[in-house]
Motif scaffolding. Structure first.
Motif, PDB file in Angstrom:
ATOM      1  N   SER A 127       0.835  -1.198   0.000  1.00 53.60           N
ATOM      2  CA  SER A 127       0.000   0.000   0.000  1.00 53.60           C
ATOM      3  C   SER A 127       0.867   1.244   0.000  1.00 53.60           C
ATOM      4  CB  SER A 127      -0.903   0.020   1.236  1.00 53.60           C
ATOM      5  OG  SER A 127      -0.144   0.281   2.405  1.00 53.60           O
ATOM      6  N   GLY A 128       0.225   2.376  -0.276  1.00 54.58           N
ATOM      7  CA  GLY A 128       0.868   3.661  -0.070  1.00 54.58           C
ATOM      8  C   GLY A 128       0.826   4.026   1.401  1.00 54.58           C
ATOM      9  N   ASN A 129       1.679   4.965   1.787  1.00 49.74           N
ATOM     10  CA  ASN A 129       1.779   5.369   3.187  1.00 49.74           C
ATOM     11  C   ASN A 129       1.427   6.847   3.340  1.00 49.74           C
ATOM     12  OD1 ASN A 129       2.485   5.738   5.902  1.00 49.74           O
ATOM     13  ND2 ASN A 129       4.626   6.136   5.396  1.00 49.74           N
ATOM     14  N   ALA A 130       0.438   7.125   4.204  1.00 47.83           N
ATOM     15  CA  ALA A 130       0.060   8.513   4.473  1.00 47.83           C
ATOM     16  C   ALA A 130       0.588   9.010   5.809  1.00 47.83           C
ATOM     17  CB  ALA A 130      -1.464   8.647   4.447  1.00 47.83           C
ATOM     18  N   ASN A 131       1.258   8.150   6.566  1.00 52.85           N
ATOM     19  CA  ASN A 131       1.675   8.481   7.928  1.00 52.85           C
ATOM     20  C   ASN A 131       3.145   8.904   7.951  1.00 52.85           C
ATOM     21  OD1 ASN A 131       2.359   8.525  10.657  1.00 52.85           O
ATOM     22  ND2 ASN A 131       1.113   6.748  11.161  1.00 52.85           N
ATOM     23  N   PRO A 132       3.442  10.178   8.235  1.00 53.52           N
ATOM     24  CA  PRO A 132       4.834  10.640   8.225  1.00 53.52           C
ATOM     25  C   PRO A 132       5.696  10.004   9.309  1.00 53.52           C
ATOM     26  CG  PRO A 132       3.389  12.353   9.099  1.00 53.52           C
ATOM     27  CD  PRO A 132       2.499  11.270   8.564  1.00 53.52           C
ATOM     28  N   GLN A 133       5.094   9.321  10.279  1.00 56.07           N
ATOM     29  CA  GLN A 133       5.868   8.673  11.339  1.00 56.07           C
ATOM     30  C   GLN A 133       6.405   7.311  10.915  1.00 56.07           C
ATOM     31  OE1 GLN A 133       6.526  10.424  14.145  1.00 56.07           O
ATOM     32  NE2 GLN A 133       5.353  12.044  13.114  1.00 56.07           N
ATOM     33  N   LEU A 134       5.943   6.805   9.785  1.00 58.68           N
ATOM     34  CA  LEU A 134       6.380   5.497   9.313  1.00 58.68           C
ATOM     35  C   LEU A 134       7.114   5.631   7.986  1.00 58.68           C
ATOM     36  CD1 LEU A 134       3.274   3.315  10.218  1.00 58.68           C
ATOM     37  CD2 LEU A 134       5.357   3.678  11.535  1.00 58.68           C
ATOM     38  N   GLN A 135       7.781   4.561   7.574  1.00 52.93           N
ATOM     39  CA  GLN A 135       8.596   4.615   6.369  1.00 52.93           C
ATOM     40  C   GLN A 135       8.253   3.448   5.454  1.00 52.93           C
ATOM     41  OE1 GLN A 135      12.808   3.983   7.329  1.00 52.93           O
ATOM     42  NE2 GLN A 135      12.489   1.776   7.163  1.00 52.93           N
ATOM     43  N   ARG A 259      -6.029   3.261  11.596  1.00 50.91           N
ATOM     44  CA  ARG A 259      -6.931   3.262  10.443  1.00 50.91           C
ATOM     45  C   ARG A 259      -6.206   3.118   9.113  1.00 50.91           C
ATOM     46  NH1 ARG A 259     -10.739   8.381  12.332  1.00 50.91           N
ATOM     47  NH2 ARG A 259     -12.002   7.244  13.870  1.00 50.91           N
ATOM     48  N   GLY A 260      -6.889   2.434   8.188  1.00 45.11           N
ATOM     49  CA  GLY A 260      -6.471   2.356   6.801  1.00 45.11           C
ATOM     50  C   GLY A 260      -7.657   2.693   5.919  1.00 45.11           C
ATOM     51  N   VAL A 261      -7.390   3.170   4.688  1.00 41.54           N
ATOM     52  CA  VAL A 261      -8.473   3.549   3.780  1.00 41.54           C
ATOM     53  C   VAL A 261      -8.236   2.948   2.402  1.00 41.54           C
ATOM     54  CG1 VAL A 261      -9.036   5.677   4.996  1.00 41.54           C
ATOM     55  CG2 VAL A 261      -7.348   5.734   3.153  1.00 41.54           C
ATOM     56  N   SER A 262      -9.339   2.707   1.704  1.00 35.22           N
ATOM     57  CA  SER A 262      -9.295   2.115   0.364  1.00 35.22           C
ATOM     58  C   SER A 262     -10.240   2.864  -0.564  1.00 35.22           C
ATOM     59  CB  SER A 262      -9.718   0.639   0.401  1.00 35.22           C
ATOM     60  OG  SER A 262      -9.027  -0.091   1.376  1.00 35.22           O
ATOM     61  N   ALA A 263      -9.886   2.907  -1.839  1.00 39.43           N
ATOM     62  CA  ALA A 263     -10.756   3.444  -2.889  1.00 39.43           C
ATOM     63  C   ALA A 263     -10.182   2.999  -4.221  1.00 39.43           C
ATOM     64  CB  ALA A 263     -10.843   4.970  -2.818  1.00 39.43           C
ATOM     65  N   THR A 283      -3.240   5.525   7.715  1.00 41.02           N
ATOM     66  CA  THR A 283      -1.841   5.164   7.442  1.00 41.02           C
ATOM     67  C   THR A 283      -1.734   4.475   6.092  1.00 41.02           C
ATOM     68  OG1 THR A 283      -1.207   5.118   9.780  1.00 41.02           O
ATOM     69  CG2 THR A 283       0.175   3.898   8.256  1.00 41.02           C
ATOM     70  N   PRO A 284      -2.134   3.206   5.940  1.00 46.60           N
ATOM     71  CA  PRO A 284      -2.061   2.610   4.601  1.00 46.60           C
ATOM     72  C   PRO A 284      -3.195   3.103   3.716  1.00 46.60           C
ATOM     73  CG  PRO A 284      -2.924   1.002   6.130  1.00 46.60           C
ATOM     74  CD  PRO A 284      -2.547   2.200   6.948  1.00 46.60           C
ATOM     75  N   ILE A 285      -2.875   3.321   2.442  1.00 45.75           N
ATOM     76  CA  ILE A 285      -3.852   3.722   1.425  1.00 45.75           C
ATOM     77  C   ILE A 285      -3.781   2.670   0.323  1.00 45.75           C
ATOM     78  CG2 ILE A 285      -4.573   5.522  -0.177  1.00 45.75           C
ATOM     79  CD1 ILE A 285      -2.759   7.465   1.376  1.00 45.75           C
ATOM     80  N   ASP A 286      -4.893   1.973   0.072  1.00 45.64           N
ATOM     81  CA  ASP A 286      -4.856   0.952  -0.970  1.00 45.64           C
ATOM     82  C   ASP A 286      -6.150   0.958  -1.760  1.00 45.64           C
ATOM     83  OD1 ASP A 286      -6.832  -0.768   0.187  1.00 45.64           O
ATOM     84  OD2 ASP A 286      -5.338  -1.636   1.515  1.00 45.64           O
ATOM     85  N   MET A 287      -6.331  -0.079  -2.587  1.00 45.48           N
ATOM     86  CA  MET A 287      -7.465  -0.124  -3.506  1.00 45.48           C
ATOM     87  C   MET A 287      -8.370  -1.343  -3.300  1.00 45.48           C
ATOM     88  SD  MET A 287      -5.362   1.025  -6.941  1.00 45.48           S
ATOM     89  CE  MET A 287      -6.804   1.184  -7.987  1.00 45.48           C
ATOM     90  N   GLU A 288      -8.141  -2.117  -2.228  1.00 43.18           N
ATOM     91  CA  GLU A 288      -8.905  -3.354  -2.074  1.00 43.18           C
ATOM     92  C   GLU A 288      -9.441  -3.645  -0.676  1.00 43.18           C
ATOM     93  OE1 GLU A 288      -6.168  -3.543  -5.446  1.00 43.18           O
ATOM     94  OE2 GLU A 288      -5.622  -3.609  -3.321  1.00 43.18           O
ATOM     95  N   THR A 289      -8.676  -3.308   0.368  1.00 46.27           N
ATOM     96  CA  THR A 289      -8.946  -3.877   1.690  1.00 46.27           C
ATOM     97  C   THR A 289     -10.340  -3.579   2.213  1.00 46.27           C
ATOM     98  OG1 THR A 289      -6.600  -3.686   2.222  1.00 46.27           O
ATOM     99  CG2 THR A 289      -8.095  -4.082   4.043  1.00 46.27           C
ATOM    100  N   ALA A 290     -10.834  -2.372   2.044  1.00 45.34           N
ATOM    101  CA  ALA A 290     -12.141  -2.027   2.603  1.00 45.34           C
ATOM    102  C   ALA A 290     -13.240  -2.902   2.022  1.00 45.34           C
ATOM    103  CB  ALA A 290     -12.451  -0.556   2.364  1.00 45.34           C
ATOM    104  N   ALA A 291     -13.117  -3.311   0.768  1.00 46.54           N
ATOM    105  CA  ALA A 291     -14.122  -4.190   0.172  1.00 46.54           C
ATOM    106  C   ALA A 291     -14.108  -5.550   0.852  1.00 46.54           C
ATOM    107  CB  ALA A 291     -13.877  -4.346  -1.326  1.00 46.54           C
ATOM    108  N   VAL A 292     -12.920  -6.089   1.104  1.00 43.93           N
ATOM    109  CA  VAL A 292     -12.813  -7.364   1.807  1.00 43.93           C
ATOM    110  C   VAL A 292     -13.400  -7.232   3.209  1.00 43.93           C
ATOM    111  CG1 VAL A 292     -11.245  -9.200   2.528  1.00 43.93           C
ATOM    112  CG2 VAL A 292     -10.718  -7.869   0.476  1.00 43.93           C
TER     113      VAL A 292
END
Length: 346
Positions: A127-135, A259-263, A283-292
């Motif tokens: 996934s992509g990362n939106a959290n500046p505290q993580l790498q 929290r993580g988000v998907s679209a 934190t994670p941004i992806d395209m699938e998880t919320a559907a699952v």
């Protein structure tokens, strides 16, 4: 739990009878021979379901020495999916690759739960990362997931205090929040940005134990609490931090996050990345998880997701997206954490 198991078995039986009728009368979905194999597989269950988006994320798992295919029925192909029957860390599993996006992941998960005796679902990938505290390279395990691609796009001239179209019918809400495009408009047009506001909306869901056609709403969908508690034991795992001679600034780590988000959006935009983190604590941004997550929630099946951070979703270098280099490392780390999690399940 027993009642839910009976209900799921009834749902599965209903599906099987329906599909058998369709296969005889209309030649759809699965053949009678596949139905017999499904029955044979279910006699070996129950299974832990594993849903993974793409082949490059799935390959590290299939190449692991821990992955042992079932000797009699290693896989079943139907409805455009391959369901791999195997064991991982002495746990019976069924692995399915969903494909990209919310539609594919939702369909694959529903097929998995409808046809097989599944006691829980683990979803994993990058996934992509939106959290500046993580790498990049860190592996995140969120407690909540939301679909942030369901919008009510407000007409130009209306503002945050104006009722949305069909809001009075209960179809839409202003409770979750909105994105104002004018905030990111550098042209400084006095009349504002014609794109105006988009308001984030919850999903309509229809749980198996609810009344048919009576909708409920869900925005933040929680993962299974026992699974989430179990995942805390993974926080000291050692993960890979180098791609050839290119190494990360510190060793990657496993982190439980809120929290993580998907679209159905590949985010490679710094402004939207920052917005998702500030507005939703994502934190994670992806395209699938919320559907699952939403399918599992409606089916009352325990669920958790593991997402390794492959890029900064537009927050890094302006020259290229980091996933081009670090996606293989992130995919391997996600698979390693998945194996670690499965080894913890009683």
């Amino acid at each position: 739990m027993m009642m839910h198991g009976v209900m799921r078995s009834a749902v599965v039986l209903g599906w099987l009878l329906l599909v058998l009728e369709m296969s005889v009368g209309y030649g759809a979905v699965v053949s009678p021979s596949v139905m017999e194999k499904i029955k044979a597989v279910n006699k070996k269950g129950p299974f832990l379901g594993i849903v993974v988006p793409n082949s490059f994320e799935m390959n590290p798992l299939l190449q692991s020495p821990s992955f042992v295919s079932d000797p009699s029925i290693p896989f079943l192909d139907f409805a455009g999916r391959r369901f791999r029957i195997a064991s991982l860390k002495n746990k019976k599993v069924i692995v399915v690759m969903s494909g990209l996006g919310m539609l594919n992941s939702g369909i694959a998960t529903q097929l998995l739960l409808s046809f097989f005796e599944v006691e829980g679902v683990v979803h994993y990938g990058i996934s992509g990362n939106a959290n500046p505290q993580l790498q990049i390279g860190d592996v995140t395990i969120p407690q909540f997931w939301a679909h942030t691609g369901l919008w009510n796009w407000q007409r130009f001239g209306d503002g945050p205090n104006d009722e949305l179209a069909l809001e009075s019918n209960g179809d839409y809400t202003r409770e979750i929040g909105y994105l104002n495009f004018s905030k990111y408009d550098t042209a400084k047009v006095s009349s504002g940005n014609l794109l105006n506001n988009v308001w984030y909306q919850p999903e309509e869901i229809f749980p198996i134990d609810g009344y048919p056609e009576i909708r409920q709403h869900a925005f933040w969908t929680p993962v299974n609490e026992p699974y989430f508690s179990l995942a805390k034991k993974l926080e000291n795992m050692k993960l890979e931090g180098c791609v050839n001679s290119t190494c990360l600034q510190r060793a990657p780590k496993v982190v439980r996050v809120k929290r993580g988000v998907s679209a159905n959006v590949f985010v490679d935009n710094s402004a939207y990345r920052d917005f998702l983190h500030s507005a939703f604590n994502a934190t994670p941004i992806d395209m699938e998880t919320a559907a699952v997550a939403l399918v599992c929630s409606q089916q009352r099946v325990p669920f958790i997701a593991i997402r390794a951070l492959s890029d900064l979703a537009g927050g890094g270098s302006s020259e290229s997206n980091e996933a081009a280099l670090f996606a293989p490392l992130a995919a391997q780390n996600a698979a390693d954490v998945l194996l670690g999690f499965i080894s913890l399940i009683p």
